[in-house]
Design a protein around this motif. Structure first.
Motif, mmCIF file in Angstrom:
data_model
loop_
_atom_site.group_PDB
_atom_site.id
_atom_site.type_symbol
_atom_site.label_atom_id
_atom_site.label_comp_id
_atom_site.label_asym_id
_atom_site.label_seq_id
_atom_site.Cartn_x
_atom_site.Cartn_y
_atom_site.Cartn_z
ATOM 1 N N MET A 1 0.843 -1.190 0.000
ATOM 2 C CA MET A 1 0.000 0.000 0.000
ATOM 3 C C MET A 1 0.878 1.238 0.000
ATOM 4 O O MET A 1 1.980 1.238 0.546
ATOM 5 C CB MET A 1 -0.919 -0.005 1.217
ATOM 6 C CG MET A 1 -2.028 -1.042 1.122
ATOM 7 S SD MET A 1 -3.133 -1.007 2.544
ATOM 8 C CE MET A 1 -2.051 -1.655 3.809
ATOM 9 N N THR A 2 0.352 2.291 -0.557
ATOM 10 C CA THR A 2 1.115 3.520 -0.735
ATOM 11 C C THR A 2 0.758 4.546 0.335
ATOM 12 O O THR A 2 -0.416 4.741 0.664
ATOM 13 C CB THR A 2 0.816 4.127 -2.122
ATOM 14 O OG1 THR A 2 1.120 3.159 -3.126
ATOM 15 C CG2 THR A 2 1.652 5.369 -2.357
ATOM 16 N N PHE A 3 1.772 5.203 0.870
ATOM 17 C CA PHE A 3 1.556 6.251 1.864
ATOM 18 C C PHE A 3 1.253 7.579 1.184
ATOM 19 O O PHE A 3 1.714 7.850 0.066
ATOM 20 C CB PHE A 3 2.804 6.404 2.745
ATOM 21 C CG PHE A 3 2.977 5.294 3.740
ATOM 22 C CD1 PHE A 3 2.499 5.421 5.037
ATOM 23 C CD2 PHE A 3 3.609 4.117 3.385
ATOM 24 C CE1 PHE A 3 2.641 4.392 5.958
ATOM 25 C CE2 PHE A 3 3.760 3.082 4.296
ATOM 26 C CZ PHE A 3 3.280 3.216 5.591
ATOM 27 N N ASN A 4 0.480 8.408 1.850
ATOM 28 C CA ASN A 4 0.255 9.762 1.379
ATOM 29 C C ASN A 4 1.526 10.570 1.624
ATOM 30 O O ASN A 4 2.089 10.543 2.724
ATOM 31 C CB ASN A 4 -0.927 10.408 2.107
ATOM 32 C CG ASN A 4 -2.258 9.827 1.665
ATOM 33 O OD1 ASN A 4 -2.560 9.782 0.475
ATOM 34 N ND2 ASN A 4 -3.054 9.353 2.620
ATOM 35 N N ILE A 108 8.491 2.188 9.643
ATOM 36 C CA ILE A 108 8.046 3.168 10.639
ATOM 37 C C ILE A 108 6.617 3.609 10.342
ATOM 38 O O ILE A 108 5.768 3.661 11.238
ATOM 39 C CB ILE A 108 8.993 4.385 10.652
ATOM 40 C CG1 ILE A 108 10.375 3.952 11.167
ATOM 41 C CG2 ILE A 108 8.426 5.510 11.523
ATOM 42 C CD1 ILE A 108 11.449 5.004 11.005
ATOM 43 N N GLY A 109 6.338 3.922 9.085
ATOM 44 C CA GLY A 109 4.997 4.338 8.715
ATOM 45 C C GLY A 109 3.968 3.258 8.986
ATOM 46 O O GLY A 109 2.851 3.544 9.440
ATOM 47 N N THR A 110 4.340 2.013 8.737
ATOM 48 C CA THR A 110 3.416 0.902 8.980
ATOM 49 C C THR A 110 3.178 0.720 10.469
ATOM 50 O O THR A 110 2.043 0.485 10.900
ATOM 51 C CB THR A 110 3.961 -0.396 8.364
ATOM 52 O OG1 THR A 110 4.248 -0.193 6.983
ATOM 53 C CG2 THR A 110 2.944 -1.523 8.492
ATOM 54 N N VAL A 111 4.230 0.828 11.259
ATOM 55 C CA VAL A 111 4.081 0.758 12.720
ATOM 56 C C VAL A 111 3.121 1.841 13.192
ATOM 57 O O VAL A 111 2.213 1.592 14.006
ATOM 58 C CB VAL A 111 5.449 0.909 13.417
ATOM 59 C CG1 VAL A 111 5.264 1.091 14.927
ATOM 60 C CG2 VAL A 111 6.324 -0.311 13.144
ATOM 61 N N ALA A 237 -6.699 0.409 7.031
ATOM 62 C CA ALA A 237 -5.429 1.141 7.019
ATOM 63 C C ALA A 237 -5.568 2.555 6.462
ATOM 64 O O ALA A 237 -4.932 3.495 6.940
ATOM 65 C CB ALA A 237 -4.382 0.365 6.226
ATOM 66 N N SER A 238 -6.401 2.719 5.431
ATOM 67 C CA SER A 238 -6.543 4.033 4.801
ATOM 68 C C SER A 238 -7.290 5.027 5.687
ATOM 69 O O SER A 238 -7.385 6.212 5.346
ATOM 70 C CB SER A 238 -7.262 3.912 3.450
ATOM 71 O OG SER A 238 -8.590 3.459 3.621
ATOM 72 N N GLN A 239 -7.805 4.561 6.823
ATOM 73 C CA GLN A 239 -8.488 5.450 7.765
ATOM 74 C C GLN A 239 -7.571 5.884 8.912
ATOM 75 O O GLN A 239 -7.959 6.718 9.735
ATOM 76 C CB GLN A 239 -9.739 4.768 8.328
ATOM 77 C CG GLN A 239 -10.766 4.383 7.289
ATOM 78 C CD GLN A 239 -11.948 3.635 7.872
ATOM 79 O OE1 GLN A 239 -12.246 3.762 9.067
ATOM 80 N NE2 GLN A 239 -12.636 2.846 7.049
ATOM 81 N N LEU A 248 -2.660 8.491 6.787
ATOM 82 C CA LEU A 248 -1.351 7.900 6.522
ATOM 83 C C LEU A 248 -1.259 7.197 5.179
ATOM 84 O O LEU A 248 -0.277 7.365 4.440
ATOM 85 C CB LEU A 248 -0.990 6.912 7.642
ATOM 86 C CG LEU A 248 -0.493 7.531 8.940
ATOM 87 C CD1 LEU A 248 -0.567 6.513 10.080
ATOM 88 C CD2 LEU A 248 0.946 8.025 8.780
ATOM 89 N N LEU A 249 -2.266 6.392 4.839
ATOM 90 C CA LEU A 249 -2.178 5.534 3.660
ATOM 91 C C LEU A 249 -3.303 5.779 2.670
ATOM 92 O O LEU A 249 -4.421 6.143 3.046
ATOM 93 C CB LEU A 249 -2.205 4.062 4.089
ATOM 94 C CG LEU A 249 -0.929 3.524 4.735
ATOM 95 C CD1 LEU A 249 -1.257 2.432 5.731
ATOM 96 C CD2 LEU A 249 0.025 3.010 3.667
ATOM 97 N N LYS A 250 -3.012 5.554 1.426
ATOM 98 C CA LYS A 250 -4.021 5.630 0.381
ATOM 99 C C LYS A 250 -4.873 4.362 0.419
ATOM 100 O O LYS A 250 -4.438 3.333 0.946
ATOM 101 C CB LYS A 250 -3.354 5.791 -0.981
ATOM 102 C CG LYS A 250 -2.596 7.105 -1.128
ATOM 103 C CD LYS A 250 -1.958 7.232 -2.505
ATOM 104 C CE LYS A 250 -1.217 8.563 -2.632
ATOM 105 N NZ LYS A 250 -0.567 8.713 -3.950
ATOM 106 N N PRO A 251 -6.074 4.392 -0.145
ATOM 107 C CA PRO A 251 -6.942 3.206 -0.138
ATOM 108 C C PRO A 251 -6.266 1.995 -0.769
ATOM 109 O O PRO A 251 -5.509 2.112 -1.738
ATOM 110 C CB PRO A 251 -8.154 3.655 -0.953
ATOM 111 C CG PRO A 251 -8.194 5.137 -0.756
ATOM 112 C CD PRO A 251 -6.759 5.559 -0.742
#
Length: 318
Positions: A1-4, A108-111, A237-239, A248-251
């Motif tokens: 998944m891609t981060f914003n 880090i972003g996933t955590v 995750a996208s929420q 944090l994350l795109k859909p």
């Protein structure tokens, strides 16, 4: 998944490990918890050849003691000058754009995302979420469950309640497995290991050690539940938000789910055994088959409900 790109990363949720010294990793008498602890090792072995250096899967235990399989490790730590390098890598992670380009920042972003999700979700199930740091390290690092090493893959240690990850392991996976799939696999691994932390909070983590092997074993049920929890996180995750309220994350996309299912299939006990020994021996399973891992990941993703992840009482694991 891609981060914003504009999302802010909270590096306080991770730390670099201390000097690893030496040693061969968590011993059979240790209590590190894996699951996907074997994910990266298994994927590399299946796709590129080579042997497993730890166990074939991760057993789990609670804080009261017991043993654990040797291949699961948690948090990130660094030894010697490697620790300085990891600390510098962590400090360079500022935004979602960094998470999209760099393995350490992606962890880090996933955590951040996983913990934000469970912090909001667990009260619905009568529990309060207790944050757990991830330790990033290079080579080896001391943990409360024994010495963690890069050869063992990511794992959760219930004694210090940390997840241990050697970042270079992900770099190798990305370069050999492919950037897109590698990124999704990393996120899946992190979410799975935090699934073990959630099991620790619910008080069920110790069941795996009581029944550590077999197709219907508590170990397999523990790992499949962590897969299911990872699927729940992917659904929401996208929420998830950063500390300033930015998403944090795109859909998630259909392609993301296909990649996740491919990774889940690659780490099934049956596939690993067929590749490594030319035959399948369900009596020694610790994580579950490819089909089971896919099923329970999808169960979590499709339902978004912790109650649907009750693998311990499931009549049919898949």
């Amino acid at each position: 998944m891609t981060f914003n790109d504009n999302a802010n990363l909270d590096t306080s949720q991770v730390e670099s490990g201390g000097s690893g010294g030496g040693g061969g990793g968590i011993s059979p008498g240790g209590i590190g918890v894996g699951g996907i602890g074997g994910l990266i090792i298994m994927i590399l072995m299946v796709l590129f050849g080579g042997g497993l250096t730890g166990g074939s899967g991760g057993g789990t235990t609670d804080q009261s003691g017991g043993g654990g399989l040797t291949q699961d490790t948690s948090q990130i730590g660094a030894a010697g000058t490697g620790g300085d390098a990891v600390s510098q890598q962590i400090a360079s992670c500022k935004t979602g754009a960094d998470a999209n380009r760099d393995d350490t920042c992606r962890v880090i972003g996933t955590v951040n995302s996983v913990q934000n999700f469970w912090n909001g979700a667990l009260p619905k199930y009568g529990q309060s979420y207790t944050p757990a740091k991830t330790v990033l390290y290079s080579g080896s690092t001391p943990t409360a469950c024994g010495t963690g090493s890069a050869q063992m893959g990511p794992f959760y240690c219930p004694l210090d309640k940390k997840v241990y990850i050697d970042a270079s392991f992900f770099q190798e996976l990305s370069s050999k497995y492919g950037a897109d799939d590698g990124a999704l696999a990393q996120e899946y691994v992190v979410a799975h290991e935090y699934g073990h932390h959630v099991q620790d909070i619910f008080g069920v983590l110790g069941r795996a050690q009581q029944d550590p092997q077999g197709a219907e074993s508590a170990s397999v049920r523990t790992e499949l539940q962590a897969d299911c929890y990872a699927g729940i996180w992917v659904k929401y995750a996208s929420q998830t938000k950063d500390s300033e309220g930015n998403t944090l994350l795109k859909p998630v996309t259909e392609e993301d789910i296909k990649s996740a299912l491919s990774a889940a299939s690659a780490v099934g006990d049956d596939r690993i055994q067929q590749k490594s020994q030319g035959r399948v021996t369900p009596e020694s399973w610790t994580h579950g088959s490819s089909a089971q891992r896919q099923k329970w990941f999808l169960t979590g993703y499709q339902t978004g409900d912790v109650n649907s992840c009750d693998t311990f009482n499931a009549q049919d694991l898949g």
